[in-house]
Design an enzyme around this catalytic site. Structure first.
Site, short mmCIF file in Angstrom:
data_model
loop_
_atom_site.label_atom_id
_atom_site.label_comp_id
_atom_site.label_asym_id
_atom_site.label_seq_id
_atom_site.Cartn_x
_atom_site.Cartn_y
_atom_site.Cartn_z
N TYR A 1 8.93 108.91 -6.00
CA TYR A 1 9.58 107.74 -5.37
C TYR A 1 9.28 107.46 -4.03
CZ TYR A 1 12.69 103.54 -4.94
OH TYR A 1 13.12 102.42 -4.65
N PHE B 1 -5.60 79.39 0.93
CA PHE B 1 -5.98 80.08 -0.57
C PHE B 1 -4.58 79.30 -1.16
CE2 PHE B 1 -5.45 83.05 -3.72
CZ PHE B 1 -6.38 82.77 -4.36
N THR B 2 -4.61 79.16 -2.51
CA THR B 2 -3.53 78.58 -3.07
C THR B 2 -2.19 79.20 -2.72
OG1 THR B 2 -4.10 80.02 -4.79
CG2 THR B 2 -4.99 77.81 -5.04
N ASP C 1 -6.82 87.47 6.43
CA ASP C 1 -6.74 87.90 5.16
C ASP C 1 -8.11 88.36 4.69
OD1 ASP C 1 -6.91 87.68 2.50
OD2 ASP C 1 -6.03 85.59 2.17
N LYS D 1 -9.23 92.72 -5.40
CA LYS D 1 -10.52 92.45 -4.89
C LYS D 1 -11.13 93.48 -3.93
CE LYS D 1 -8.79 87.88 -5.64
NZ LYS D 1 -8.02 86.77 -4.90
N ARG E 1 -12.15 74.41 -10.74
CA ARG E 1 -11.67 74.48 -9.66
C ARG E 1 -12.18 72.69 -9.12
NH1 ARG E 1 -8.43 78.76 -7.45
NH2 ARG E 1 -7.25 78.16 -9.31
N PHE F 1 -2.77 73.60 -14.64
CA PHE F 1 -4.08 74.49 -14.94
C PHE F 1 -4.07 75.62 -15.58
CE2 PHE F 1 -4.53 77.79 -11.86
CZ PHE F 1 -3.69 77.22 -10.92
C1 LIG Z 1 -6.82 86.62 -4.41
C2 LIG Z 1 -6.66 86.15 -3.11
C3 LIG Z 1 -5.18 86.23 -2.72
C4 LIG Z 1 -4.10 86.57 -3.41
O1 LIG Z 1 -4.13 88.15 -3.99
P1 LIG Z 1 -3.32 88.34 -5.49
O2 LIG Z 1 -3.70 89.63 -5.41
O3 LIG Z 1 -3.88 87.38 -6.43
O4 LIG Z 1 -2.11 87.82 -5.14
C5 LIG Z 1 -5.10 85.80 -1.15
N1 LIG Z 1 -6.05 85.44 -0.35
C6 LIG Z 1 -7.39 85.49 -0.86
C7 LIG Z 1 -8.43 85.07 0.03
C8 LIG Z 1 -7.48 85.84 -2.36
O5 LIG Z 1 -8.92 85.62 -2.65
#
Ligand SMILES: *Cc1c(COP(=O)(O)O)cnc(C)c1O
Length: 482
Positions: free
Chosen positions: A80, A132-133, A223, A266, A389, A455
């Site tokens: 932990y 980004f969303t 980001d 990613k 999209r 969606f």
């Molecule tokens: C996917 C993504 C996020 C969010 O990441 P999650 O791991 O899906 O929460 C933020 N910014 C960008 C540019 C992304 O592609």
């Protein structure tokens, strides 16, 4: 990869890895695919993966791991507090990013939650190359707003601009002036700008943005979720960086930013996420929220196995042969489709191949969800699953009216190191067939429409019997193919 030329002159990307673990795929026949698509309410999110041949829904959490990542997972230290795994990951980040402080989080949006809670106040604004969303949702939830100031070229569907993700410096100065710098929460740069087709920004642009931030005493936050694609493009397309190593480019980028965060679903071919900085004050401000929302500081909601995989994945990200696989496969797909006249976003970016549905099915009005209809049609004719999209991904306004999106795209993500070139050729072949038969594609209408995130869970049906006609046309051309 990409540096190997064929005697025949054919220009194809050559894989610089071999496959040592495989997963069997199913390709149901078209009659079954029609049934599955209709059962899923014509929403590709609601398909069962076992009925999907090529899953091009997303690049998130579905990238192939290397042998070294898999073996590192075995030495993960489960505890932990004070886990050895955390110490190793922290050291790797110190080496690659040259940042002293690292806060782990369960994924990218968790980092955004923390950043927005710490830096965004009611009435503040966050200028960014593009939203980004999840980023936007967290900023708005904390009473802030966003200004999207990507260069005009960035939202043109077809272009030759090498860095469509660049921030427009004049627009940045104008936003700072009109809001007043005290109202700017921070400036955000998104590497591999996701929603405009995985388009990169240049190192020079980041330097220019930094200069303006310094002049106005503003924080610059990166980001880095799609950093690996952006690094590839800087190395390939930016003259001044031709002789720099990927690691040198990375370190120069990170050094320009006060805070860097990422989704490890990613970046690093793993799962999880994190925030890095060299600023102790900022670190201390964010730290308590990690323990509140994510977990103790030495795991932050990630499993230690994922953390080990991330550690190796980040090291592998510094290898040009490894990070160029995704972008080169995407470039191949985009260029082949472009040659066949299929409308795609150009130039090729990272993340995936984006088909311009507004053009592909231009006989369909936006009220019949062209990108959604194209996603449904493509699954039926190929078993390839993409992601809408476009307007389906928008939300109705307060009066219940549709908000039509600027672009109607079908995104075909290219999970890194997952598909072979013959699979990509199969997708191209079926898309070409569908394009030749595009007049058959009809619209969709909702039968179940959730108020938020429609969606994900919404169910739709075809406006006419066009899907049966599409199957008939396919059977005429392919009497005995799956
Ligand atoms: C996917 C993504 C996020 C969010 O990441 P999650 O791991 O899906 O929460 C933020 N910014 C960008 C540019 C992304 O592609």
């Amino acid at each position: 990869m990409g540096r190997i030329k064929f005697f025949s002159g054919e220009n194809i990307p050559l894989e610089m890895h071999k496959v040592r673990i495989v997963q069997k795929l199913n390709l149901p026949c078209i009659e079954d695919r029609l049934k599955f698509m209709q059962e899923a309410g014509n929403n590709t999110f609601l398909l069962n993966n076992r009925d999907v041949f090529m899953d091009m829904l997303t690049d998130s959490g579905v990238n192939a791991m290397s042998d070294n990542q898999q073996s590192a997972m075995l030495i993960a230290d489960d505890s932990y507090a004070g886990s050895e795994t955390f110490t190793r990951l922290e050291k790797t980040l110190e080496d690659i990013f040259q940042t002293k402080y690292f806060l782990p989080a369960h994924q990218g949006r968790a980092c955004e939650n923390i950043l927005a809670q710490v830096f965004v106040e009611k009435g503040t604004v966050v200028p960014m190359n593009y939203h980004f969303t999840t980023t936007m949702a967290h900023i708005v939830l904390n009473g802030g707003s966003i200004e999207e100031i990507v260069i005009d070229e960035g939202i043109k569907v077809t272009s030759k601009h090498p860095f469509k993700g660049n921030m427009d410096l004049y627009k940045l100065k104008a936003v700072i002036k009109s809001y007043g710098k005290e109202k700017v929460a921070f400036v955000r740069m998104e590497a591999g700008t996701n929603l405009i087709g995985g388009q990169p920004f240049s190192l020079q642009n980041l330097k220019d943005v930094k200069k303006i931030c310094e002049e106005n005493n503003l924080l610059l936050i990166l980001d880095a979720s799609l950093l690996s694609d952006n690094l590839h493009f800087i190395k390939q397309r930016e003259e001044a960086c031709k002789n720099m190593s990927i690691k040198e480019i990375t370190q120069e980028m990170i050094a320009l930013c006060d805070v860097t965060y990422f989704s490890a679903r990613k970046l690093g071919f793993s799962r999880g996420g994190g925030i890095c900085t060299n600023n102790k004050d900022l670190y201390m401000k964010m730290r308590e929220l990690v323990t509140l929302y994510e977990g103790f500081l030495t795991y932050g909601g990630m499993s230690v196995r994922e953390m080990e995989a991330l550690r190796i994945g980040l090291e592998e990200t510094m290898d040009e042969d490894i990070i160029s696989q995704g972008p080169l496969f995407i470039e191949y797909m985009v260029n082949e489709l472009d040659k066949k006249g299929v409308p795609v976003i150009t130039p090729a970016g990272g993340l995936g191949c984006h088909i311009n549905a507004m053009e592909f099915v231009k006989h369909l009005p936006q009220s019949q969800y062209p990108a959604g209809a194209l996603a449904s049609a493509l699954y039926i004719v190929s078993g390839v699953r993409g992601m809408e999209r476009g307007s389906l991904s928008e939300q109705r306004d307060a009066n219940g009216n549709e908000v039509f999106s600027n672009m109607e795209l079908l995104r075909l993500a290219m999970p890194r190191r997952v598909f072979t070139l013959s699979q990509v050729k199969y997708a191209i072949d079926r898309i070409e067939w569908l394009y030749k038969n595009r007049e058959l594609i009809g619209g969709l209408k909702f039968v179940e429409e959730p108020k938020t995130l429609r969606f994900f869970f919404g169910r739709l049906e075809a406006t006419t019997n066009w899907q049966d006609e599409l199957v008939k046309a396919f059977r005429k051309d392919f009497p005995d193919s799956l």
